[in-house]
Each structure stands twice: as structure tokens, then as C-alpha cells.
Design a protein around this motif. Structure first.
Motif, PDB file in Angstrom:
ATOM      1  N   LEU A 111      64.876  60.516  27.487  1.00 11.48           N
ATOM      2  CA  LEU A 111      64.959  60.445  26.030  1.00 11.48           C
ATOM      3  C   LEU A 111      63.983  61.434  25.421  1.00 11.48           C
ATOM      4  N   GLN A 112      64.474  62.223  24.514  1.00 11.87           N
ATOM      5  CA  GLN A 112      63.622  63.271  23.934  1.00 11.87           C
ATOM      6  C   GLN A 112      63.853  63.332  22.446  1.00 11.87           C
ATOM      7  N   ILE A 113      62.783  63.221  21.672  1.00  4.88           N
ATOM      8  CA  ILE A 113      62.909  63.271  20.209  1.00  4.88           C
ATOM      9  C   ILE A 113      62.120  64.472  19.685  1.00  4.88           C
ATOM     10  N   ASN A 114      62.769  65.294  18.949  1.00 10.60           N
ATOM     11  CA  ASN A 114      62.112  66.422  18.309  1.00 10.60           C
ATOM     12  C   ASN A 114      61.986  66.089  16.829  1.00 10.60           C
ATOM     13  N   ASP A 115      60.725  65.756  16.450  1.00  9.02           N
ATOM     14  CA  ASP A 115      60.523  65.261  15.099  1.00  9.02           C
ATOM     15  C   ASP A 115      60.671  66.384  14.054  1.00  9.02           C
TER      16      ASP A 115
END
Lengths: 231, 765
Positions: free
Chosen positions: A139-143
Motif C-alpha cells: 500500500l502506497q499513498i502519495n499525499d
């Protein structure tokens, strides 16, 4: 395309998996017990291993241990044993995923792809922290651009769902109760919180998890709250 | 015939015994009635009277009488005749008050004092009342029978008239015995006593006392026994068995007045021609001797006969015929031994009573008064013997039949005492013991105190003081015993409480117990062991069952995987045939159901057998319901079910396993989802009642609920009998088992179409 070694003593199951994987474009190598699988591993370039536990001769657990002595390829255990203890054991000795029989073929395909992506593409990006990027397993979130990737695939989330997920990922491992989440996201006091948060959480789960009933990332701590498993 | 023969033998033996008994009684009568009774048996050795001791005793007394006669002749005789007018005593009551008594006066006076002379010249003393007046002593001036008294002590010169009178009469009877029996009357005894009467120093007369007128001693000596003795010698010429050696003493002491002993000769005609004392004695003697010997023989035969018949009866008693295996018991033998003894005692007492009033009177008629004492005794002994004999044989038969001990009260009593001490209820046994204890104590204390003061001797007081100390020690021992028992009782209660509260492996140490408590303790240990083993057995079998189900489900899953996968593969072939599409739908649906079933089966078996490892933590029940609502809200809306929940705003904490509790709720929500009527509301509420928090889910059933609530939680029971819908029929069963595992309460209430489930948990404080 990737080579996948499928090992099960039940020939029909191997056959079925072969059909599905071939349909997805993978190359399948078939084995019917642990020792055979080990031999094939030595003689072939294998990218992923699907392994049954209960097999004559060398069983899945011991095979996994052997494989892990030399290789770090993804291993998905496919077993009729559905007990928690069995799953914990399998994952602890080095398997990357655990699927119980009878399995949904589509779920298996999804997991195979997920494992392969992580193994082949994402592995190298792990250490590159560009901007506000939060990672937790696949899971990867790029804010910065509000982008959410699961095993490299972009996921579409509503703003509230995104904020909830971001809160949980930022504080991976910490359990948030419904009230806490509500207060943090809506910025108002939770008075008689209803099912809103729970419904959002379920929606997020359905979007990011392969099998929402057995979530990998967004876990429910029943009677307490929710959390993102720290990985 | 044999039986009859035995009966005859028995009868004979009894007859012999009774006859022998009669002989013994007869012999006893004879021996007791014998004149020689009390003289031992040595006299029987002398065959005839003249050889007997009896004879020599008579002879000696006669010889002594003869010497007395010689001494007293002058005192009572005048010219060879008894002179009643002769003065025999002169006394002075005071100065100038001298009285002289003649012999006749003395005899009269003797009658006054109660001294009566008998025909055989003995004196009978009649008991006279005390006249009251103290008789004064008188001065003795002169005694005819003792003319030259030698006074050695002061006071001997005085005497009382009563004593003097007796003295005179005694001397007179001594004299008269010889005079009337030997000299005046005919006697088988002949004697001659010659004394010298010294007139002065130089001259003397010879006085001869004799009862033969013209003695021819050679002839007399040949008539029988004789003895001759002359002064100045120590030799007694005699043919007697026992020489009369006492003659030497007599001769030496015969020096009365001026006389001195010269010569004595005596002879007895053993043909006993005259009827005198010797003749009578002789005939009595031989008769008695004869009867004594007969009596002895009777006694001997009787004793031997009764002994042997008794032994024989002992041998054959109780048997009939030659068959020695069976004992014939008379009705009286059926009584207990003690009862038998008591019965015979009563019979004996009645007999003795009857004997006293009837037997004694009859005996008195036939026997002389002197032997009444003996015959009465004899009768009583006889009664006692006969009754005792019957009793003995009754007991003997019992002994032979081996029922003596078994039928006895003593055995029953001892068994009861034993029973009492092992099985008697504690309270009653305590009460009895206490009453006995207090009773004994009071009795003993009173007795001891009484004796302590009553007996003044220090030794006795010391003794009783010691006894008192011992008693106190005993009391203390009793107290200790009671306390020890009570402690043991407490330990047993403790053990029972422990086992009752679930600690079934609890064991008591048997060494700490005794008696009844030990038995109880042992039983308690066994209860624990048995419960434990039964429980372990159950757990084992449940685990085995769960393992079996798990394994079976694993084995089912593998083929099921293939079925699901291949059904899916066929579907991917995009077969256009509508019929095959329909079949595939059924296959897919059923294989999915099979999948749920196998999964639920394992879970149900584990939950119901308790083979689940719970991870108990603090859980906010309200939060959990929120989460669950969130999970199901959209699912419910697919069937147009509206979820209505009333939840408290504050958290309610319980102790439970979150995932398992979720499983319970999931099953309940799923149940509502599956069976609730579409377009109806599902009500969820939580309320707190004291220490319990209750979760309730209510819905209106789509189908009529024609089964009971208890049936619903049974495995594989579903609301719709047709079983067409999805689900394994295990949902509610699993929910109930899991709830109970987490110490909760699961209740299904069916009211018409209203389906209601309540799950309660204790609130964490």
C-alpha cells in the motif's frame, strides 16, 4: 512472462490453476510433491511458487523452509487448513501469502499478480521517499498528488475515505476508535457517532483489499477500532 | 428303623444319666446322714470298732473318768452308796453367815441356775434370763471334792455361787458316770485301781477301786483287750493297738489326800456281752461303716455313669440316625442363645420357687429335721443341674449347627455397635455419646466424692484421688477425641466444597483421618478421581470428535476446490445453451454452499466442544455494534431491510474475544439478513441491566416460524424447512456456543413472526 511453479498433490487442482494462470499469460511449471518442486526450482528460473501444505513426502511447510534457505521468491501457500494457527505458521516460516481451499480463482490470480508486482517492480522503490509518500507493504499513498497505489495499481477513493486511510497509514499499527476517527476527519465532536465511519472503513477495505473479509492492510479490531497493520 | 434305634440309644443314655444322678444323690444322702460325717475317711480303714479311733477315745475318757471317780468317791459317797445328804460345800457370805450345802441342795440350786443333769451324765445348760442382781462373791470355806485346795492367787478363795454350783455338778456327774454305768450297772469294761492311803509316814492302807467283785485278771485279760500298769515302772502291759500311754500322767497326778497310785488294770470284753456304751458304739460303727462304703461306691458309680452318659449324649446330641451332616434343632433351639439361657433361667427360677413351697414341704414329710438343710440344698442343686443340663444341650446343638454365634444377641449387638460407630448419623451418635458421657461422669463423680469423704483412711483417699485423676484424664482424652473428629469432619466438608466448586482433582490425606471419617475421606477421594477421569474421558472424546470433523473437512475441501474451479472454468467457456447455464448456476450455488458448510462444521464442532483458544481482552460492546452495523448496513439495504439501532452513547466494556464476538454478531446479522421479511425493519439495541449488558436483535421472519427456539440452536436446523436458501444451519448454534464460551448468555425468543435474539455479557467493572 513470469514462471510460476505450482505444487499440489491433487493433479486436477494443479491443472485448474494452470488453466487460470496460462489464461492470464503466465508460464506454469507443475510439480506434485515438495521434493519435485525443489528440483524444478533448481533447474528452472521461477518467479513465484504456489504451494500446497498437505502433500506426501516433503510437505509445504518444510518445502517453504528449504526454499527460503536459498531463495526469496514469493511463496503463496494454498491449503485446506483454514485455522488461524496454520496461517500464522505458514506466514511465519517465510510464505508471503496464505490462501485457503476452496479458493476463488480470481482471488488467487489477484494475489499472484500482487506478489509478483511487489517482487519485481516495487522492491527497488522501497527506500526512495519522494515528497509525502507513506508506504505500508504493498500500500502506497502519495499525499502530494493524493494518489493511492495498491501493489502498484491506482485506487480511487473519496476524500473522506482518503483522509481516513491516510490517518491510519500515518499512524500504522495504532488502533483508532470510531469516535477518534470521526473527530480527526470531520473535526467535530462525535456525539452519538453512528455507523458512518464503519461504513466508510468497509468501503475503503473493499477498494484496497483483494479479499475484504480477510483484509491484509485495513484490519478491524472488533470492539475497539481500526488500524493499518504495520509491515 | 435306624432312626428309631438312635432314639432308643438316646433314651437309654438319658436313662443311664438320670439313674447315675440318682445314685450320686443317694450316696450324698447316705454320706451326709452318716454319724461319721465330717471325720474324714481314715476311720474307715479300721475294720472293727475296737481297732477304731472311736473306741480308743471312748476308752481314754472312761479311764480318766475312773481316776476321777477314785478321787471323788469320798466326796459324794457314804458306805459305798451315793449320799445326797452329804455336805459338799461350805461358804461364808460374810462374818457369822456361813452356809453349808448338801449335794441335794446343790442339785436343786443347779436347776435354779439352769444346769440340768441328763441321763448320760452330761450337764445341759439352759439359757436363763439375767436376774439382774449382781451376785456377790462368797468366801469358800470348804469343798468336799477339793479338800486341800492349793491357792496360788488372791481371790481364788472366793467364788460365785453359780460357778460353784456348776463346779459341784460337774464333779458329781464325773463321779456318777462311773458309779452308775460301771459299778452299779453292767459293763463290758472291768477295772481295778489300787492306791495306798498313807495314815502316817510308816503305815498305810491299800484302797481298791474296782467294779469286779472277785477278779480273776488272767481270765479277764483273755476276754479281749487289757492294760495293766504298776507304779514304779514305766511299762504298760497291754495288747491294745494304741497303748494308753496317758496312764503314766494319770498315775503321777493321782496323789489326792494322802493316797498314792499303786496299780491299775483294765480289761474289755470284746464280745460285748452287756449292753453298754461300747456295745452300742460297736454296732453303730459297723453299720455306719458299711453304709459309708456303700455310699462311696454309689458315688463312684454314679459319677462315672453320669460322666460317660453325659459325654455320650454330647456326642449324639442333635443327630438323627447315622447322618452326621444334619443337625436336628428343636423349636427352642431357634431362639437366640441368650434368649435360651434367659428362658432356662426363668424355668429354673420357677422350679426353685416351686421347690421351696412344694418340694421342701414334701421333703420335710419324709426326712428328719436335722437333715432338712441338706436335702433342701440337694433339691435346689438338682433343679439347677437339670435345667442347666437342658440349657447346655440346647447350646451344644446350636454349636454343632454353627448357629451359636451367628444367632446370638451378642453378635447382633456387637454388629450393631460396629454399625453404629461406622454408619450412625453424626448428630445422633454425638447426642448418645454425650448423654452417656455426662451420665457416667455424674455417677462417677458422685460416687468418688462420696467414697472420698466416707472412707477416712488416707490410703483409700489417695486411691480415690488417683482414680479421680485418671477419670479427668479420660475425660480430656474424650474431649480430644471429639475435637479431632470435628476437625476431620471440617476437612471433609472442605474437600467436598472444593470438589463441588470444580476442583475435582482435590484429594485429602487419608493419614489424617480415622474410623468413619477415614471411609468418608476415601470415598471423597474416589469421587474426585472418578469425576476427574470421567471428565478427562469426555474432553478426550470431544477433542477426538473435533479433530475428526476437522480432518474430514480438510479432506472434503480438496475435491471441493476442484469442483468449484472446474465449474468456474466451464462457465468461462461461455456456453450459450440456456439449460447448461442453468445447471452451472445450480452447481456453483451448491458448491459454494458445500464450502460454507465445511467451514462452519469445523467451527461449530470446535465451539461446542470448547476447543477454541480465546483471546480475552476489554471490548467496548457499543463500538463493536457500531462496527458491525457499518459492515452490514449496505448488505441489509440490498434486501430493503432497514437497520434501526438504539445504542447507549457511553462505552460499555466487557471481557471477551473480539473476533469471536464479531463472529457471533455476524451470524446473527446474517441470520436476520437471510430470514427477515424484505422491506421490514431490523431492530438492534443494547441496554445495561445491573451487571449485565444485553444486546438484542429483532426482526420479522419472512417464513412462519413453526419450530421452537431451542430447536433453532440445534445444529443443522434452519427456519425454512425446505433448506433452499444459503447457509449451513449452523450459524445460530455457533453463535450460541461461542457466546457461552465467553461466559455470555444466549437466548432466542420467538413470538409469532417476531424473531428475537438476546446476547448478554457481564459488564466489566
Amino acid at each position: 512472462m513470469a514462471n510460476i511453479l505450482v505444487c499440489d498433490d491433487d493433479k486436477q487442482i494443479v491443472e485448474a490453476i494452470d488453466i487460470y494462470l496460462t489464461g492470464e499469460g503466465f508460464h506454469v511449471i507443475k510439480a506434485y510433491d515438495g521434493s519435485e518442486a525443489l528440483k524444478l526450482l533448481d533447474s528452472n528460473q521461477v518467479d513465484l511458487l504456489i504451494l500446497d501444505v498437505m502433500m506426501p513426502g516433503l510437505d509445504g511447510i518444510r518445502t517453504t523452509l528449504k526454499v527460503r534457505e536459498t531463495s526469496s521468491i514469493p511463496i503463496i501457500i494454498l491449503s485446506a487448513k483454514s485455522e488461524d494457527t496454520d496461517k500464522i505458521l505458514g506466514l511465519n516460516i517465510g510464505a508471503d501469502d496464505y490462501i485457503t481451499k476452496p479458493f476463488n480463482p480470481l482471488e488467487l490470480m489477484a494475489r499472484v499478480k500482487s506478489q509478483l508486482r511487489r517482487y519485481t517492480q516495487l522492491g527497488n522503490l522501497n527506500q526512495q521517499g519522494v515528497g509525502q509518500i507513506y508506504k505500508c507493504g504493498g500500500l502506497q499513498i502519495n499525499d502530494d498528488n493524493k494518489e493511492v497505489l495498491v501493489d502498484g495499481d491506482p485506487i480511487r477513493l473519496t476524500p473522506i475515505e482518503y483522509n481516513i486511510l491516510l490517518l491510519l497509514v500515518k499512524n500504522a499499527g495504532k488502533v483508532f476508535s470510531i469516535d477518534e476517527i470521526y473527530e480527526q476527519i470531520w473535526n467535530e465532536e462525535a456525539i452519538g457517532a453512528d455507523n458512518t465511519v464503519a461504513v466508510h472503513i468497509r468501503h475503503i477495505r473493499e477498494k484496497i483489499e483483494i479479499n475484504p473479509r480477510e483484509p491484509r492492510y485495513l484490519k478491524v479490531v472488533w470492539g475497539v477500532g481500526y488500524k493499518i497493520e504495520k509491515q | 428303623m435306624k432312626a428309631d434305634f438312635t432314639q432308643i440309644k438316646k433314651f437309654l443314655a438319658v436313662s443311664i444319666h438320670l439313674f447315675s444322678l440318682a445314685m450320686v444323690i443317694a450316696s450324698i444322702c447316705i454320706l451326709y446322714a452318716n454319724a461319721n460325717f465330717g471325720r474324714g475317711l481314715t476311720w474307715i480303714q479300721s475294720e472293727t470298732y475296737v481297732q477304731s479311733e472311736l473306741f480308743y477315745n471312748q476308752l481314754q475318757s472312761d479311764i480318766r473318768a475312773i481316776f476321777d471317780y477314785a478321787r471323788l468317791q469320798d466326796a459324794f459317797e457314804t458306805d459305798g452308796e451315793v449320799d445326797l445328804e452329804k455336805e459338799v460345800l461350805s461358804v461364808s457370805q460374810g462374818p457369822n453367815a456361813t452356809t453349808t450345802y448338801t449335794l441335794q441342795e446343790m442339785i436343786k440350786l443347779g436347776e435354779h441356775y439352769g444346769y440340768l443333769m441328763q441321763n448320760d451324765w452330761s450337764i445341759d445348760v439352759l439359757p436363763l434370763e439375767n436376774t439382774g442382781a449382781q451376785e456377790n462373791a462368797v468366801l469358800i470355806n470348804y469343798k468336799a471334792y477339793d479338800p486341800d485346795p492349793v491357792l496360788t492367787e488372791p481371790g481364788q478363795a472366793y467364788g460365785k455361787m453359780k460357778d460353784l454350783c456348776y463346779e459341784v455338778l460337774t464333779n458329781f456327774t464325773r463321779y456318777a458316770y462311773v458309779y452308775y454305768n460301771m459299778i452299779e450297772g453292767d459293763s463290758n469294761l472291768s477295772f481295778e485301781l489300787i492306791c495306798n492311803n498313807h495314815n502316817d509316814m510308816l503305815s498305810y492302807d491299800t484302797i481298791t477301786y474296782t467294779n469286779v467283785s472277785a477278779p480273776s485278771w488272767d481270765k479277764l485279760k483273755h476276754m479281749g483287750l487289757y492294760a495293766e500298769f504298776t507304779a514304779d515302772t514305766t511299762y504298760i502291759d497291754t495288747n491294745m493297738l494304741h497303748p494308753p500311754t496317758y496312764l503314766l500322767d494319770l498315775a503321777e497326778n493321782t496323789a489326792f489326800y494322802e493316797q498314792s497310785f499303786q496299780h491299775f488294770v483294765i480289761s474289755i470284753d470284746t464280745n460285748f456281752p452287756y449292753n453298754d456304751v461300747y456295745t452300742q458304739e460297736s454296732s453303730t460303727y459297723s453299720l455306719m461303716r458299711k453304709w459309708t462304703i456303700r455310699g462311696m461306691m454309689f458315688m463312684g458309680f454314679g459319677l462315672v455313669g453320669s460322666l460317660f452318659s453325659f459325654l455320650y449324649l454330647m456326642l449324639i446330641s442333635g443327630y438323627r440316625g447315622r447322618d452326621r451332616s444334619q443337625i436336628i434343632l428343636s423349636p427352642i433351639d431357634r431362639l437366640s442363645p441368650e434368649g435360651c439361657i434367659l428362658l432356662f433361667l426363668i424355668i429354673g427360677s420357677v422350679c426353685v420357687f416351686a421347690g421351696r413351697f412344694v418340694g421342701f414341704r414334701l421333703l420335710h414329710l419324709v426326712t428328719s429335721a436335722s437333715s432338712w438343710y441338706y436335702v433342701e440344698k440337694l433339691l435346689l442343686y438338682l433343679i439347677a443341674y437339670l435345667v442347666g443340663l437342658l440349657c447346655f444341650f440346647s447350646l451344644l446343638r446350636r454349636y454343632k449347627a454353627r448357629i451359636l454365634w451367628n444367632s446370638s444377641w451378642l453378635k447382633r449387638g456387637s454388629a450393631e455397635v460396629k454399625e453404629y460407630f461406622t454408619h450412625e448419623a453424626s448428630s445422633r451418635s454425638c447426642a448418645y455419646c454425650y448423654i452417656l458421657f455426662v451420665g457416667l461422669n455424674i455417677t462417677f463423680a458422685c460416687t468418688t466424692v462420696y467414697l472420698f469423704f466416707y472412707l477416712e483412711s488416707t490410703v483409700y483417699q489417695l486411691f480415690f484421688a488417683l482414680v479421680l485423676l485418671a477419670w479427668i484424664a479420660l475425660d480430656l482424652a474424650c474431649f480430644r477425641f471429639t475435637v479431632v473428629k470435628a476437625l476431620q469432619e471440617d476437612k471433609i466438608n472442605q474437600a467436598i466444597a472444593n470438589i463441588a466448586s470444580g476442583d475435582i482433582s482435590y484429594c485429602v490425606n487419608l493419614d489424617e483421618f480415622s474410623g468413619k471419617q477415614k471411609i468418608t475421606a476415601d470415598h471423597i477421594n474416589h469421587i474426585g478421581e472418578n469425576l476427574d477421569s470421567a471428565l478427562q474421558e469426555k474432553v478426550k472424546s470431544e477433542r477426538f470428535k473435533a479433530d475428526l470433523i476437522t480432518n474430514v473437512s480438510h479432506d472434503l475441501k480438496t475435491p471441493l476446490t476442484s469442483i468449484i474451479n472446474y465449474v468456474d472454468l466451464i462457465k468461462r467457456e461461455h456456453i450459450q445453451d440456456e439449460k447448461i447455464q442453468g445447471y452451472l448456476e445450480v452447481l456453483e450455488q451448491k458448491s459454494q454452499r458445500l464450502k460454507t458448510l465445511t467451514e462452519d462444521l469445523v467451527e461449530a464442532s470446535k465451539a461446542s466442544s470448547g476447543n477454541v483458544k480465546l483471546e480475552i481482552s476489554d471490548i467496548d460492546f457499543v463500538e463493536l455494534i457500531h462496527q458491525t452495523n457499518g459492515e452490514f448496513e449496505e448488505k441489509f439495504s440490498t434486501r430493503s431491510l432497514h437497520l434501526v439501532s438504539y445504542l447507549p452513547e457511553h462505552p460499555i466494556l466487557i471481557e471477551a474475544d473480539g473476533r469471536r464476538l464479531w463472529r457471533v454478531l455476524e451470524n446473527l446479522y446474517n441470520n436476520a439478513f437471510k430470514y427477515a421479511m424484505p422491506n421490514s425493519r431490523v431492530y438492534i439495541d443494547i441496554c445495561q441491566e445491573n451487571d449485565w449488558v444485553a444486546f438484542t436483535i429483532k426482526n420479522i421472519s419472512e417464513h412462519p416460524l413453526n419450530i421452537s427456539s431451542s430447536e433453532l440452536t440445534e445444529r443443522f436446523v434452519r427456519g425454512d424447512v425446505s433448506r433452499t436458501t444459503e447457509g449451513s444451519g449452523l450459524g445460530l448454534s455457533i453463535a450460541q456456543s461461542l457466546t457461552q464460551l465467553q461466559k455470555g448468555n444466549f437466548q432466542i425468543i420467538i413470538d409469532g413472526d417476531l424473531f428475537k435474539v438476546q446476547v448478554k455479557f457481564p459488564v466489566k467493572k
